[in-house]
Design a protein around this motif. Structure first.
Motif, short mmCIF file in Angstrom:
data_model
loop_
_atom_site.label_atom_id
_atom_site.label_comp_id
_atom_site.label_asym_id
_atom_site.label_seq_id
_atom_site.Cartn_x
_atom_site.Cartn_y
_atom_site.Cartn_z
N ASN A 135 0.83 -1.21 0.00
CA ASN A 135 0.00 0.00 0.00
C ASN A 135 0.87 1.26 0.00
N ALA A 136 1.93 1.23 0.80
CA ALA A 136 2.81 2.40 0.87
C ALA A 136 3.44 2.67 -0.50
N VAL A 137 3.68 1.60 -1.26
CA VAL A 137 4.24 1.79 -2.60
C VAL A 137 3.15 2.29 -3.55
N LYS A 138 1.97 1.66 -3.46
CA LYS A 138 0.90 1.95 -4.43
C LYS A 138 0.28 3.33 -4.23
N HIS A 139 0.18 3.77 -2.98
CA HIS A 139 -0.61 4.97 -2.72
C HIS A 139 0.22 6.20 -2.35
N THR A 140 1.52 6.18 -2.67
CA THR A 140 2.32 7.38 -2.39
C THR A 140 3.04 7.80 -3.67
N PRO A 141 3.36 9.08 -3.79
CA PRO A 141 4.00 9.55 -5.03
C PRO A 141 5.48 9.14 -5.12
N PHE B 162 -13.91 -2.52 0.39
CA PHE B 162 -14.08 -1.69 -0.81
C PHE B 162 -14.01 -0.18 -0.55
N TYR B 163 -13.61 0.21 0.65
CA TYR B 163 -13.48 1.64 0.91
C TYR B 163 -12.14 2.13 0.39
N ARG B 164 -12.17 3.13 -0.47
CA ARG B 164 -10.93 3.73 -0.96
C ARG B 164 -11.05 5.23 -0.89
N VAL B 165 -9.91 5.90 -0.65
CA VAL B 165 -9.92 7.36 -0.59
C VAL B 165 -10.15 7.90 -2.00
N ASP B 166 -9.41 7.34 -2.94
CA ASP B 166 -9.54 7.78 -4.31
C ASP B 166 -9.77 6.54 -5.17
N ARG B 167 -11.04 6.32 -5.51
CA ARG B 167 -11.45 5.11 -6.19
C ARG B 167 -10.66 4.87 -7.49
N GLY C 9 -4.06 -1.06 -9.26
CA GLY C 9 -4.31 -2.50 -9.12
C GLY C 9 -4.92 -2.87 -7.78
N GLY C 10 -5.42 -1.87 -7.04
CA GLY C 10 -5.99 -2.15 -5.72
C GLY C 10 -7.38 -2.77 -5.82
N THR C 11 -7.74 -3.57 -4.83
CA THR C 11 -9.07 -4.18 -4.80
C THR C 11 -9.95 -3.48 -3.76
N GLY C 12 -9.35 -2.68 -2.88
CA GLY C 12 -10.11 -2.04 -1.83
C GLY C 12 -10.39 -2.99 -0.66
N LEU C 13 -9.74 -4.16 -0.69
CA LEU C 13 -10.00 -5.16 0.36
C LEU C 13 -8.78 -5.38 1.25
N GLY C 14 -7.66 -4.78 0.88
CA GLY C 14 -6.39 -5.02 1.59
C GLY C 14 -6.45 -4.73 3.08
N LEU C 15 -6.93 -3.55 3.43
CA LEU C 15 -6.92 -3.18 4.85
C LEU C 15 -7.98 -3.97 5.64
N ALA C 16 -9.06 -4.38 4.94
CA ALA C 16 -10.06 -5.24 5.62
C ALA C 16 -9.39 -6.58 5.97
N ILE C 17 -8.56 -7.09 5.07
CA ILE C 17 -7.85 -8.34 5.34
C ILE C 17 -6.89 -8.15 6.51
N ARG D 57 1.16 6.54 8.88
CA ARG D 57 1.83 5.56 9.73
C ARG D 57 0.81 4.48 10.07
N PHE D 58 1.09 3.27 9.62
CA PHE D 58 0.22 2.12 9.91
C PHE D 58 0.96 1.25 10.92
N VAL D 59 0.36 1.07 12.08
CA VAL D 59 1.05 0.30 13.13
C VAL D 59 0.21 -0.91 13.55
P1 ADP Z 1 -6.48 -0.87 -2.01
O1 ADP Z 1 -6.67 -2.16 -2.70
O2 ADP Z 1 -7.15 0.28 -2.71
O3 ADP Z 1 -5.05 -0.61 -1.66
P2 ADP Z 1 -6.84 -1.04 0.86
O4 ADP Z 1 -7.99 -1.56 1.66
O5 ADP Z 1 -5.54 -1.71 1.04
O6 ADP Z 1 -7.32 -1.05 -0.65
O7 ADP Z 1 -6.66 0.50 1.20
C1 ADP Z 1 -7.81 1.34 1.23
C2 ADP Z 1 -7.44 2.77 0.83
O8 ADP Z 1 -6.61 3.35 1.82
C3 ADP Z 1 -6.64 2.87 -0.46
O9 ADP Z 1 -7.46 2.83 -1.61
C4 ADP Z 1 -5.95 4.21 -0.30
O10 ADP Z 1 -6.83 5.23 -0.70
C5 ADP Z 1 -5.75 4.32 1.22
N1 ADP Z 1 -4.34 4.02 1.63
C6 ADP Z 1 -3.88 2.84 2.09
N2 ADP Z 1 -2.58 2.93 2.41
C7 ADP Z 1 -2.20 4.20 2.13
C8 ADP Z 1 -0.97 4.94 2.24
N3 ADP Z 1 0.15 4.36 2.71
N4 ADP Z 1 -0.99 6.24 1.86
C9 ADP Z 1 -2.11 6.85 1.41
N5 ADP Z 1 -3.30 6.20 1.27
C10 ADP Z 1 -3.35 4.90 1.64
#
Ligand code: ADP
Length: 269
Positions: A159-165, A204-209, A216-224, A247-249
């Protein structure tokens, strides 16, 4: 719910009284079970047809006789099929997590080893766009379920790789703390607006769909992640500041810690 109150009798006596309020949750439990089974069955049933479709699309893409103008739409169809497959795999993972008995398959998980592998994969995914640092207590193992923990830890790192610039620093920490054992993923990316934080672990909750889909996100990662932690008496805390990063702890109870030098048997919790 039990409420205690004081009642004053007509004779001025004080009498304690107790009011017990109960709610029958059999129906909610039953409905939840139906929902859980439905998701598990639907995902399972969709898996085979999708595998067949993906297979035929691959054959068409590999065939030298496929006309050139067909290649692009076929590639797009293949990508979307793969996306659907990831969503179904994640849904199945979640259903299995909900159904399994949390006491099963407890063993010494070599978290440092897993983290080194995850770091390599994250570096491949990042393709040099992020800087990684890691502080890993090499002797600290965790009592738990290996594939579940692997999937939780990797979800947070990816997630840190996918959702950061590009240019973001990503830091991993695996350490003993006074309050227990901690795994942290810290990035100095864009951060997450505060109003989204409480809902991030919902399915399926995402900040930016659109962006999540693109990456390639499914929106299920953090639920898992949340489910895995629940099953390991752990807790996920998310802190983020807009413009400064997130910061995810993951916190685990100290009783789950095992030292590498200790005999690696599954101890009873
Ligand atoms: P996804 O498959 O979209 O990664 P997740 O359930 O893992 O789904 O994450 C939900 C949402 O949380 C992501 O779509 C993203 O918007 C946000 N997110 C997760 N990790 C980060 C992060 N490190 N930085 C910014 N946004 C994040």
């Amino acid at each position: 719910t039990i409420m205690l109150s004081l009642r004053i009798t007509p004779f001025g006596e004080r009498k304690k009284q107790r009011l017990v309020v109960g709610r029958d949750i059999t129906k909610i439990y039953h409905l939840n079970m139906i929902r859980r089974d439905f998701v598990a069955n639907a995902s399972h049933e969709l898996r085979t047809p999708l595998t067949v479709i993906a297979g035929f699309l691959e054959n068409l893409l590999d065939a030298p006789g496929t006309p050139e103008p067909h290649r692009r739409p076929l590639t797009l169809m293949h990508n979307q099929t793969e996306r659907m497959r990831s969503i179904i795999e994640d849904l199945l993972t979640l259903s299995r997590l909900e159904m399994r008995d949390s006491a099963e398959e407890q063993t010494a998980v070599d978290v440092p080893d897993e983290l080194h592998l995850i770091l390599q994969e994250a570096q491949a995914l990042s393709q040099g766009r992020h800087q990684f640092t890691a502080q890993i207590d090499e002797d600290l193992l965790l009592l738990g379920n290996p594939p579940e923990l692997r999937s939780a830890l990797s979800n947070l790192v990816f997630n840190a790789v996918k959702h950061t610039p590009d240019g973001t620093d990503i830091r991993l920490l695996w350490q003993r703390r006074a309050e227990g054992i901690e795994f942290s993923v810290i990035d100095d990316g864009l951060g997450i607006p505060a109003e989204h934080l409480p809902r991030l672990t919902e399915r399926f909750y995402r900040v930016d769909r659109a962006r999540s889909r693109e990456s390639g996100g499914t929106g299920l990662g953090l639920a898992i992640v949340k489910h895995v932690l629940n099953r390991h008496d752990g807790r996920l805390t998310i802190a983020s500041e807009l413009g400064h990063g997130s910061r995810f702890v993951c916190r685990f109870a100290a009783k789950r810690a095992l030292a590498r030098t200790e005999p690696q048997t599954a101890a009873a919790l």
